[in-house]
Each structure stands twice: as C-alpha cells, then as structure tokens.
Write an enzyme that holds these catalytic residues in place. Sequence first.
Site, mmCIF file in Angstrom:
data_model
loop_
_atom_site.group_PDB
_atom_site.id
_atom_site.type_symbol
_atom_site.label_atom_id
_atom_site.label_comp_id
_atom_site.label_asym_id
_atom_site.label_seq_id
_atom_site.Cartn_x
_atom_site.Cartn_y
_atom_site.Cartn_z
ATOM 1 N N HIS A 1 0.837 -1.062 0.122
ATOM 2 C CA HIS A 1 0.021 -0.043 -0.018
ATOM 3 C C HIS A 1 0.801 1.163 0.021
ATOM 4 O O HIS A 1 2.205 1.073 0.222
ATOM 5 C CB HIS A 1 -0.859 0.056 1.289
ATOM 6 C CG HIS A 1 -0.324 0.176 2.568
ATOM 7 N ND1 HIS A 1 0.202 -0.951 3.250
ATOM 8 C CD2 HIS A 1 0.043 1.172 3.263
ATOM 9 C CE1 HIS A 1 0.778 -0.614 4.389
ATOM 10 N NE2 HIS A 1 0.653 0.762 4.244
ATOM 11 N N ALA A 2 0.402 2.317 -0.415
ATOM 12 C CA ALA A 2 0.845 3.685 -0.114
ATOM 13 C C ALA A 2 -0.222 4.622 0.713
ATOM 14 O O ALA A 2 -1.249 4.005 1.196
ATOM 15 C CB ALA A 2 1.295 4.195 -1.450
#
Length: 134
Positions: free
Chosen positions: A49-50
């Site tokens: 994820h970011a």
Amino acid sequence: MDIKFIQFQSHGDDRGSLVALEDHKNIPFTIKRVYYMFNTADKVRRGFHAHKKLKQLAVVLKGSCRFMLDDGKEKIELLLDNPEQGLFIESFVWREMFDFSDDCVLLVLADSFYDEGDYIRDYQEFTEMVSHDS
C-alpha cells in the site's frame, strides 16, 4: 527517489544501549500512532500500500527485514538491520516489507491516527495517481 535515513544517537555502556525517540528532535513529525510487527511468518510479504498524506518512520528494533519502496518513477530495495537508524517514508510511496528474520521486530511511527481512507491498496490506482501528479 530521495530516501532518508535518520541516524539516532545511541547511549550505552557495559549495561547495554539506549536510543530515545522524540517528536521534532530526531523524529521529523508529531507521533500520533505507533505499531510494531513481530513473529512474521517465513516468506510473508507485508505492506502492499501507499498513503495519500501519512508519513512514517520505520525502525528495526531487532533482526532485519527488507523494504521495497516505489514512488511511481523509481523502485528501491533496502535492508533495515540497524536499531540506531530509522527509514523515513513520505506519502505517495508504495511499500512492501519482506525477508523478515525470525527475530525481527519492526517498529513504525506515524504522523497521523489510523484512517482507512488514507490508504491506497491497489497498485494500478497508485500508479495512476502518481502519474497524474507528475
């Protein structure tokens, strides 16, 4: 990609070592959330994820693990194995953690409370978002 490691001052003698982490002194933000990972199963990858806004600092307290960081332009792989050093991770950086040693304890400090809406969990969506910002 500008990778930032923060070197912590370690104090120690024959009794052992100590590192103090302090807001806006050696941590470049106000700490709102702290979590840590341990007992990570063999061959498991984490992250994927970011964040849109969140900034984090990752510190391997014990053992080691690898990070793959991707800002949409460049991918970098790093080994974290020094408890006297923190890896600063900006927003809009995709991260994956892997190759955890059996004894790894990974501490993460964050500048915001948990907010599911801040996560980008789809890599294609992430690459589209960062290409529009360029």
